[in-house]
Design an enzyme around this catalytic site. Sequence first.
Site, PDB file in Angstrom:
ATOM      1  N   ALA A  49       0.829  -1.203   0.000  1.00 51.43           N
ATOM      2  CA  ALA A  49       0.000   0.000   0.000  1.00 51.43           C
ATOM      3  C   ALA A  49       0.868   1.260   0.000  1.00 51.43           C
ATOM      4  CB  ALA A  49      -0.913  -0.015   1.227  1.00 51.43           C
ATOM      5  N   GLN A  79      -5.526  -5.777   1.930  1.00 52.47           N
ATOM      6  CA  GLN A  79      -5.678  -6.461   3.222  1.00 52.47           C
ATOM      7  C   GLN A  79      -6.956  -6.104   3.992  1.00 52.47           C
ATOM      8  OE1 GLN A  79      -1.811  -6.420   5.359  1.00 52.47           O
ATOM      9  NE2 GLN A  79      -0.904  -6.054   3.373  1.00 52.47           N
ATOM     10  N   CYS A 201      -3.901  -2.739  11.848  1.00 59.16           N
ATOM     11  CA  CYS A 201      -5.343  -2.713  12.052  1.00 59.16           C
ATOM     12  C   CYS A 201      -5.771  -3.404  13.348  1.00 59.16           C
ATOM     13  CB  CYS A 201      -6.098  -3.312  10.874  1.00 59.16           C
ATOM     14  SG  CYS A 201      -7.852  -2.871  10.958  1.00 59.16           S
ATOM     15  N   ASP A 338       3.346   0.262   7.727  1.00 56.63           N
ATOM     16  CA  ASP A 338       3.394  -0.530   8.956  1.00 56.63           C
ATOM     17  C   ASP A 338       4.776  -0.572   9.607  1.00 56.63           C
ATOM     18  OD1 ASP A 338       0.743  -1.089   8.490  1.00 56.63           O
ATOM     19  OD2 ASP A 338       1.099  -3.103   7.684  1.00 56.63           O
ATOM     20  N   LYS A 346      -0.736   2.006  11.973  1.00 56.04           N
ATOM     21  CA  LYS A 346      -0.533   0.819  11.160  1.00 56.04           C
ATOM     22  C   LYS A 346      -1.841   0.444  10.450  1.00 56.04           C
ATOM     23  CE  LYS A 346       3.508  -0.938  13.602  1.00 56.04           C
ATOM     24  NZ  LYS A 346       4.238   0.246  13.230  1.00 56.04           N
ATOM     25  N   ALA A 348      -4.013   1.201   6.405  1.00 59.55           N
ATOM     26  CA  ALA A 348      -3.906   1.765   5.053  1.00 59.55           C
ATOM     27  C   ALA A 348      -4.351   3.224   5.072  1.00 59.55           C
ATOM     28  CB  ALA A 348      -4.761   0.951   4.087  1.00 59.55           C
ATOM     29  N   ALA A 349      -5.320   3.536   5.932  1.00 58.65           N
ATOM     30  CA  ALA A 349      -5.786   4.926   6.037  1.00 58.65           C
ATOM     31  C   ALA A 349      -4.656   5.834   6.504  1.00 58.65           C
ATOM     32  CB  ALA A 349      -6.958   5.004   7.005  1.00 58.65           C
ATOM     33  N   CYS A 381     -10.316   3.207  11.502  1.00 54.39           N
ATOM     34  CA  CYS A 381     -10.728   1.816  11.613  1.00 54.39           C
ATOM     35  C   CYS A 381     -12.245   1.741  11.465  1.00 54.39           C
ATOM     36  CB  CYS A 381     -10.323   1.288  12.987  1.00 54.39           C
ATOM     37  SG  CYS A 381     -10.924  -0.361  13.281  1.00 54.39           S
TER      38      CYS A 381
HETATM   39  C1  LIG Z   1      -7.035  -8.398   8.478  1.00 55.27           C
HETATM   40  C2  LIG Z   1      -6.641  -6.985   8.159  1.00 55.27           C
HETATM   41  C3  LIG Z   1      -7.602  -5.994   8.139  1.00 55.27           C
HETATM   42  C4  LIG Z   1      -7.249  -4.670   7.865  1.00 55.27           C
HETATM   43  N1  LIG Z   1      -8.231  -3.720   7.830  1.00 55.27           N
HETATM   44  C5  LIG Z   1      -7.911  -2.437   7.552  1.00 55.27           C
HETATM   45  C6  LIG Z   1      -8.933  -1.445   7.443  1.00 55.27           C
HETATM   46  O1  LIG Z   1     -10.129  -1.707   7.603  1.00 55.27           O
HETATM   47  N2  LIG Z   1      -8.551  -0.166   7.166  1.00 55.27           N
HETATM   48  C7  LIG Z   1      -7.234   0.167   6.968  1.00 55.27           C
HETATM   49  O2  LIG Z   1      -6.961   1.324   6.705  1.00 55.27           O
HETATM   50  N3  LIG Z   1      -6.236  -0.762   7.072  1.00 55.27           N
HETATM   51  C8  LIG Z   1      -6.549  -2.049   7.340  1.00 55.27           C
HETATM   52  N4  LIG Z   1      -5.548  -3.007   7.403  1.00 55.27           N
HETATM   53  C9  LIG Z   1      -4.119  -2.598   7.435  1.00 55.27           C
HETATM   54  C10 LIG Z   1      -3.508  -2.271   6.082  1.00 55.27           C
HETATM   55  O3  LIG Z   1      -3.791  -3.272   5.142  1.00 55.27           O
HETATM   56  C11 LIG Z   1      -2.006  -2.112   6.266  1.00 55.27           C
HETATM   57  O4  LIG Z   1      -1.767  -1.199   7.293  1.00 55.27           O
HETATM   58  C12 LIG Z   1      -1.349  -1.603   4.971  1.00 55.27           C
HETATM   59  O5  LIG Z   1      -1.450  -2.590   3.969  1.00 55.27           O
HETATM   60  C13 LIG Z   1       0.112  -1.240   5.223  1.00 55.27           C
HETATM   61  O6  LIG Z   1       0.769  -0.955   4.031  1.00 55.27           O
HETATM   62  P1  LIG Z   1       2.339  -1.262   3.874  1.00 55.27           P
HETATM   63  O7  LIG Z   1       2.701  -0.814   2.503  1.00 55.27           O
HETATM   64  O8  LIG Z   1       3.064  -0.717   5.033  1.00 55.27           O
HETATM   65  O9  LIG Z   1       2.462  -2.839   3.973  1.00 55.27           O
HETATM   66  P2  LIG Z   1       1.954  -3.920   2.929  1.00 55.27           P
HETATM   67  O10 LIG Z   1       0.768  -3.422   2.195  1.00 55.27           O
HETATM   68  O11 LIG Z   1       1.832  -5.176   3.713  1.00 55.27           O
HETATM   69  O12 LIG Z   1       3.141  -4.054   1.876  1.00 55.27           O
HETATM   70  C14 LIG Z   1       4.462  -4.367   2.238  1.00 55.27           C
HETATM   71  C15 LIG Z   1       5.205  -4.847   0.973  1.00 55.27           C
HETATM   72  O13 LIG Z   1       6.595  -4.918   1.274  1.00 55.27           O
HETATM   73  C16 LIG Z   1       7.119  -6.082   0.667  1.00 55.27           C
HETATM   74  N5  LIG Z   1       8.351  -6.485   1.368  1.00 55.27           N
HETATM   75  C17 LIG Z   1       8.492  -7.133   2.540  1.00 55.27           C
HETATM   76  N6  LIG Z   1       9.792  -7.348   2.811  1.00 55.27           N
HETATM   77  C18 LIG Z   1      10.481  -6.812   1.782  1.00 55.27           C
HETATM   78  C19 LIG Z   1      11.863  -6.720   1.459  1.00 55.27           C
HETATM   79  N7  LIG Z   1      12.813  -7.256   2.265  1.00 55.27           N
HETATM   80  N8  LIG Z   1      12.243  -6.114   0.303  1.00 55.27           N
HETATM   81  C20 LIG Z   1      11.297  -5.583  -0.525  1.00 55.27           C
HETATM   82  N9  LIG Z   1       9.974  -5.644  -0.283  1.00 55.27           N
HETATM   83  C21 LIG Z   1       9.581  -6.264   0.850  1.00 55.27           C
HETATM   84  C22 LIG Z   1       6.004  -7.108   0.779  1.00 55.27           C
HETATM   85  O14 LIG Z   1       6.166  -8.150  -0.188  1.00 55.27           O
HETATM   86  C23 LIG Z   1       4.778  -6.232   0.516  1.00 55.27           C
HETATM   87  O15 LIG Z   1       4.433  -6.207  -0.859  1.00 55.27           O
HETATM   88  C24 LIG Z   1      -5.885  -4.351   7.619  1.00 55.27           C
HETATM   89  C25 LIG Z   1      -4.906  -5.366   7.600  1.00 55.27           C
HETATM   90  C26 LIG Z   1      -5.276  -6.668   7.862  1.00 55.27           C
HETATM   91  C27 LIG Z   1      -4.218  -7.755   7.829  1.00 55.27           C
END
Ligand SMILES: Cc1cc2nc3c(=O)[nH]c(=O)nc-3n(C[C@H](O)[C@H](O)[C@H](O)COP(=O)(O)OP(=O)(O)OC[C@H]3O[C@@H](n4cnc5c(N)ncnc54)[C@H](O)[C@@H]3O)c2cc1C
Length: 438
Positions: A49, A79, A201, A338, A346, A348-349, A381
């Site tokens: 995200a 997610q 979340c 995250d 932590k 998506a919002a 949330c």
């Molecule tokens: C069950 C559940 C319900 C949720 N409900 C909500 C909701 O209602 N509202 C809301 O806002 N949020 C919600 N979330 C949370 C939201 O999905 C996350 O906070 C968001 O996806 C975080 O984005 P991110 O990019 O930090 O991590 P992610 O989207 O997880 O992406 C991380 C990326 O990094 C990559 N990566 C990992 N290690 C490495 C590495 N060493 N080198 C290169 N790339 C790597 C991974 O492959 C992945 O593609 C929910 C999550 C879950 C699990």
Amino acid sequence: MTQRGTGFTRRGIMGLGAAGLALAASAPGPARAEKVRTPARILILGAGAAGTTFANRMVERLEGAEITLLDDRLQHFYQPGFSLIGAGLKPARYAVSPTGEWLPAGVRWIKEKAAEIDPVAKAVTTARGTRLAYDYLIVATGLVLDYGAIEGFSPEMIGTGGIGSVYAGPDAAARTWTAAARFAEEGGQGLFTRPATEMKCAGAPLKHTFLIDDIARSRGGRPKAEFTYFSNNETLFSVPIVHEKLRMLFGNRGIATAPSHVLTAIEPGQRRAFFRTPEGLVERPYDYIHVIPPMRAPDVVRNSPLPWADRWTDQGWVEVDMGTLRHSRFPEVFAIGDVAGVPKGKTAASVKWQVPVVEDHLIAAIEGREGAASYNGYTSCPMITRVGRAMLIEFDYQNNLVESFPGIVAPLEELWISWLMKEIALKATYNAMLRGRA
Ligand SMILES: Cc1cc2nc3c(=O)[nH]c(=O)nc-3n(C[C@H](O)[C@H](O)[C@H](O)COP(=O)(O)OP(=O)(O)OC[C@H]3O[C@@H](n4cnc5c(N)ncnc54)[C@H](O)[C@@H]3O)c2cc1C
């Protein structure tokens, strides 16, 4: 760290849940300034995200920059959809799309993981040994689910023997529903857990409990079922007023709570779970258990010099300023999503609010000036409390409830409109965010 302090319009910084409605009003996204010419090498770790959103916005803002994205995951996971999949309300495919579909032209995508980060030398080494030098590094790797920390558990068990875990991915969420549906029909002891670490979340464990309770009422299992929610400390939610509301709702629904109980082990054959409590180890039988493991930064981050030395030492979040999201010791490094070591955010919002802040400081650094934007901890949330009802809870670092629609959407009321935001509007808004348009 007020909203005004960010320098963006209210619509531009509205959180994802609420922004679903704004999107329906076809907001064009933030106004774009003229492109900045630069040969800067910008390396983004992670195409989830945060990384994808950031890459799309950089392409719009910069000309001549070398933007590289590192991630070996070919599928993008939406997610927030996992909660709906885990309650049988959406199929697994609802949350899956090709990563490449979201990436803009003008970004070099290397389909590898980052294996080593050297912020002193300003270089990252990929899993296959390629060394990538950078001028600016954006750490957006998300977090890892440490299922290994729960003795006796392995992710293959999800969906069998009364074990669920919506966090483990779209397929695991669908298998969770198989186990949960059975419990909703047959009843028994239902145990709903959350970890003691920071987690993404923090509403999701509660949503799953509410949804399965509601579904068990329509499927006949509820009179034969006992529900217990195990929290890691004395509260159900970190925002006190939300905790109080949840306590009342759980009371009304007959959901028992077990404070300061942290799941440490299961015996799947015997269907027994073990919890660490202030009084010692407690054993509980189950017919259905929802397992959520401890969460930590990926090893590549934990084994680098980037984490805090004196906070979250067992989790390894990146040491950034809570307002600017810029690394405290390595100013050319930022963290979003995250993996960022900030006390909230932590979701998506939160990403939606964090990305423009880092964008502002990065562009300012390229132009040799100070950025002005500040992240206020915005976290959102949509707390589903039954099928068709949710409470839209939005808050900041100070635990203030932040209302995107004052007078229209009351944060602590179970509303159909808040449910619609989660069920329908959130995904469209999330997708617009990924493209850098929301
Ligand atoms: C069950 C559940 C319900 C949720 N409900 C909500 C909701 O209602 N509202 C809301 O806002 N949020 C919600 N979330 C949370 C939201 O999905 C996350 O906070 C968001 O996806 C975080 O984005 P991110 O990019 O930090 O991590 P992610 O989207 O997880 O992406 C991380 C990326 O990094 C990559 N990566 C990992 N290690 C490495 C590495 N060493 N080198 C290169 N790339 C790597 C991974 O492959 C992945 O593609 C929910 C999550 C879950 C699990």
